[in-house]
Design an enzyme around this catalytic site. Structure first.
Site, PDB file in Angstrom:
ATOM      1  N   LYS A  13       0.838  -1.207   0.000  1.00 51.22           N
ATOM      2  CA  LYS A  13       0.000   0.000   0.000  1.00 51.22           C
ATOM      3  C   LYS A  13       0.871   1.255   0.000  1.00 51.22           C
ATOM      4  CE  LYS A  13      -2.100  -0.933   3.898  1.00 51.22           C
ATOM      5  NZ  LYS A  13      -1.553  -2.242   4.286  1.00 51.22           N
ATOM      6  N   ARG A  88      -8.894   1.249   9.929  1.00 45.83           N
ATOM      7  CA  ARG A  88      -8.469  -0.123  10.201  1.00 45.83           C
ATOM      8  C   ARG A  88      -9.600  -0.958  10.799  1.00 45.83           C
ATOM      9  NH1 ARG A  88      -2.843   0.409   9.456  1.00 45.83           N
ATOM     10  NH2 ARG A  88      -1.682  -1.249  10.450  1.00 45.83           N
ATOM     11  N   ARG A 127      12.636 -11.128   5.459  1.00 46.75           N
ATOM     12  CA  ARG A 127      13.146  -9.760   5.603  1.00 46.75           C
ATOM     13  C   ARG A 127      13.491  -9.478   7.071  1.00 46.75           C
ATOM     14  NH1 ARG A 127       9.002  -5.408   3.653  1.00 46.75           N
ATOM     15  NH2 ARG A 127       8.396  -5.278   5.822  1.00 46.75           N
ATOM     16  N   ARG A 137      11.883  -1.743  11.162  1.00 45.72           N
ATOM     17  CA  ARG A 137      10.702  -1.427  11.955  1.00 45.72           C
ATOM     18  C   ARG A 137      10.624  -2.369  13.136  1.00 45.72           C
ATOM     19  NH1 ARG A 137       5.472  -0.587   8.226  1.00 45.72           N
ATOM     20  NH2 ARG A 137       4.563  -1.354  10.137  1.00 45.72           N
ATOM     21  N   ARG A 148      -0.422  -8.969  13.420  1.00 45.51           N
ATOM     22  CA  ARG A 148      -0.943  -7.924  12.527  1.00 45.51           C
ATOM     23  C   ARG A 148      -1.853  -8.515  11.451  1.00 45.51           C
ATOM     24  NH1 ARG A 148       4.178  -5.419  10.373  1.00 45.51           N
ATOM     25  NH2 ARG A 148       2.909  -3.820   9.396  1.00 45.51           N
TER      26      ARG A 148
END
Ligand code: AMP
Length: 192
Positions: A13, A88, A127, A137, A148
Site C-alpha cells: 500500500k 483499520r 526480511r 521497523r 498484525r
C-alpha cells in the site's frame, strides 16, 4: 480525488501510495508513519502508542481519528489524499464518513490490494530474519506480523463489505510486479 488503499500488512500500500503522490500530486496520509514519527519524537501520543504498535495490536480509535481529522484540515490535502493504513476497523470507517461529511468532503474510491498471505508472510519473515536486531521497523518480526495479519482479518477485512455497500471498492492483484500494480491502479483512476 480522495482514496483509501486497503490491504493486508506488507501488501504494498505504501509503495503504491508513493507512486500516486508522484503521479497525481495527492498527499499520502499514513497513520503508521505518523505514529512512528510521534514515537520517534517522544510525544504524548507516541508514548501511548509505542508498546501497542510493537505488539501488532491497533492503537485506540480516538488517537488515529484525531490525527487524521487534523491532517485532512491542512491546506495541502485540498488537492486530494490517499489514506494508507486508515481506517483499520468499522468504527474508524464510520468516524471517517462522519468527519468527511462535516468537512464537506467525500471519499471517491477504495482500492483493495489483494495478496497471497502465505507468500507475503514468508517474504516478510525472511526480511525480518535478515534484518535481525537492526530491523528497520520494531514491528517487523514474525510474532508481531502474525498478530498484525490476525488483526487485519478480524478488524480490517470487514471494511470491504462496508465500502462495497457504498459501491466504492475496486480490487487489484498485489502479487504482480510493482509497475503492473501501479498501471492497474492508474487505469482504475483514469476511468473515474
Ligand atoms: P502500519 O505502518 O500501517 O502497518 O501501522 C503500524 C502500526 O501502527 C499498526 O500495527 C498499529 O499498531 C498502528 N496503526 C497504524 N494505523 C492505525 C490505525 N488506523 N488504527 C489503529 N492503529 C494503527
Amino acid at each position: 480525488m480522495n482514496l483509501i488503499l486497503l490491504g493486508a500488512p506488507g501488501a504494498g500500500k505504501g509503495t503504491q501510495a508513493e507512486r500516486l503522490v508522484a503521479e497525481r500530486g495527492l498527499v499520502q496520509l499514513s497513520t503508521g508513519d505518523m505514529l512512528r514519527a510521534a514515537v520517534a519524537a517522544g510525544t504524548e501520543i507516541g508514548r501511548r502508542a509505542e508498546a501497542i504498535m510493537n505488539s501488532g495490536e491497533l492503537v485506540s480509535d480516538e488517537i488515529v481519528v484525531g490525527i487524521i481529522s487534523d491532517r485532512i484540515d491542512q491546506p495541502d490535502c485540498e488537492k486530494g489524499f490517499i489514506l494508507d493504513g486508515f481506517p483499520r476497523n468499522t468504527a474508524q470507517a464510520e468516524a471517517l464518513d462522519k468527519m468527511l461529511a462535516e468537512k464537506g468532503k467525500q471519499l471517491d474510491l477504495v482500492i483493495e490490494v489483494r495478496v497471497d498471505e502465505k507468500i507475503l508472510f514468508d517474504r516478510i519473515r525472511t526480511r525480518a530474519a535478515e534484518a535481525g536486531d537492526g530491523a528497520v521497523r520494531a514491528d517487523d518480526n514474525e510474532e508481531t506480523l502474525r498478530k498484525r495479519l490476525d488483526v487485519y482479518h478480524e478488524q480490517t477485512a470487514p471494511l470491504l463489505p462496508y465500502y462495497q455497500a457504498q459501491g466504492k471498492v475496486r480490487s487489484v492483484d498485489g502479487m504482480q510486479p510493482i509497475e503492473t500494480v501501479g498501471a492497474e491502479i492508474k487505469e482504475i483512476l483514469d476511468r473515474l
